[in-house]
Design a protein around this motif. Structure first.
Motif, PDB file in Angstrom:
ATOM      1  N   SER A   3       0.824  -1.208   0.000  1.00 32.74           N
ATOM      2  CA  SER A   3       0.000   0.000   0.000  1.00 32.74           C
ATOM      3  C   SER A   3       0.859   1.260   0.000  1.00 32.74           C
ATOM      4  O   SER A   3       0.341   2.352   0.106  1.00 32.74           O
ATOM      5  CB  SER A   3      -0.920  -0.008   1.226  1.00 32.74           C
ATOM      6  N   GLY A   4       2.173   1.109  -0.141  1.00 36.75           N
ATOM      7  CA  GLY A   4       3.072   2.262  -0.170  1.00 36.75           C
ATOM      8  C   GLY A   4       3.303   2.762  -1.583  1.00 36.75           C
ATOM      9  O   GLY A   4       2.788   2.212  -2.551  1.00 36.75           O
ATOM     10  N   PRO A   5       4.108   3.813  -1.699  1.00 37.59           N
ATOM     11  CA  PRO A   5       4.435   4.349  -3.026  1.00 37.59           C
ATOM     12  C   PRO A   5       5.202   3.319  -3.861  1.00 37.59           C
ATOM     13  O   PRO A   5       5.885   2.455  -3.323  1.00 37.59           O
ATOM     14  CB  PRO A   5       5.333   5.544  -2.722  1.00 37.59           C
ATOM     15  N   SER A   6       5.078   3.429  -5.165  1.00 34.58           N
ATOM     16  CA  SER A   6       5.833   2.547  -6.057  1.00 34.58           C
ATOM     17  C   SER A   6       6.381   3.352  -7.227  1.00 34.58           C
ATOM     18  O   SER A   6       5.818   4.382  -7.612  1.00 34.58           O
ATOM     19  CB  SER A   6       4.962   1.397  -6.563  1.00 34.58           C
ATOM     20  N   LEU A   7       7.485   2.880  -7.770  1.00 32.19           N
ATOM     21  CA  LEU A   7       8.113   3.503  -8.934  1.00 32.19           C
ATOM     22  C   LEU A   7       8.497   2.389  -9.894  1.00 32.19           C
ATOM     23  O   LEU A   7       9.209   1.454  -9.528  1.00 32.19           O
ATOM     24  CB  LEU A   7       9.355   4.296  -8.513  1.00 32.19           C
ATOM     25  N   ASP A   8       8.003   2.456 -11.131  1.00 30.25           N
ATOM     26  CA  ASP A   8       8.282   1.438 -12.142  1.00 30.25           C
ATOM     27  C   ASP A   8       9.015   2.069 -13.310  1.00 30.25           C
ATOM     28  O   ASP A   8       8.649   3.153 -13.773  1.00 30.25           O
ATOM     29  CB  ASP A   8       6.985   0.806 -12.662  1.00 30.25           C
ATOM     30  N   LEU A   9      10.042   1.388 -13.799  1.00 27.98           N
ATOM     31  CA  LEU A   9      10.773   1.788 -14.992  1.00 27.98           C
ATOM     32  C   LEU A   9      10.407   0.820 -16.103  1.00 27.98           C
ATOM     33  O   LEU A   9      10.468  -0.399 -15.922  1.00 27.98           O
ATOM     34  CB  LEU A   9      12.282   1.741 -14.737  1.00 27.98           C
TER      35      LEU A   9
END
Length: 98
Positions: A3-9
Motif C-alpha cells: 500500500s506504499g508508493p511505487s516507482l516502475d521503470l
C-alpha cells in the motif's frame, strides 16, 4: 502489492523485421504511484521514444519523389527523439483494498 508508493521503470525496443523502414525505435518511461488514502491513489507517468535515422526518414522525411509530387522541400530526417509524453491519473476504489 503493497500500500506504499511505487516507482516502475519501463524500457522497450523494436526493430523493423518487415523491412518497411529498416529502423529501430527505443523507449523508456517511469510510472510513480502514491497512495493518498486507503482507497485513493495518484499516478504520474512520463515516457520518451528515440528513433533511428531510417525510421525517422521513412515517416518524417521528404525524398525527391515526394518533394516533386507535393511541392514540399527536401527534408532528410535524422535519428533522435521521436516523442515525449506524460500523464496524471487518480484512482478511487469503491471499497478499500485489502
Amino acid at each position: 502489492g503493497g500500500s506504499g508508493p511505487s516507482l516502475d521503470l519501463i524500457v522497450d525496443a523494436a526493430h523493423d523485421l518487415a523491412v518497411a523502414h529498416g529502423g529501430w525505435v527505443a523507449g523508456a518511461g517511469l510510472n510513480a504511484t502514491v497512495p493518498l488514502h486507503r482507497a485513493i491513489f495518484l499516478s504520474l507517468d512520463g515516457r520518451a521514444t528515440w528513433a533511428s535515422a531510417d525510421y525517422q526518414q521513412s515517416y518524417f522525411g521528404v525524398d525527391a519523389d515526394n518533394a516533386l509530387r507535393s511541392g514540399l522541400p527536401l527534408f532528410e530526417a535524422d535519428a533522435g527523439l521521436k516523442d515525449v509524453g506524460g500523464g496524471v491519473g487518480l484512482t478511487a476504489f469503491a471499497s478499500p483494498r485489502v
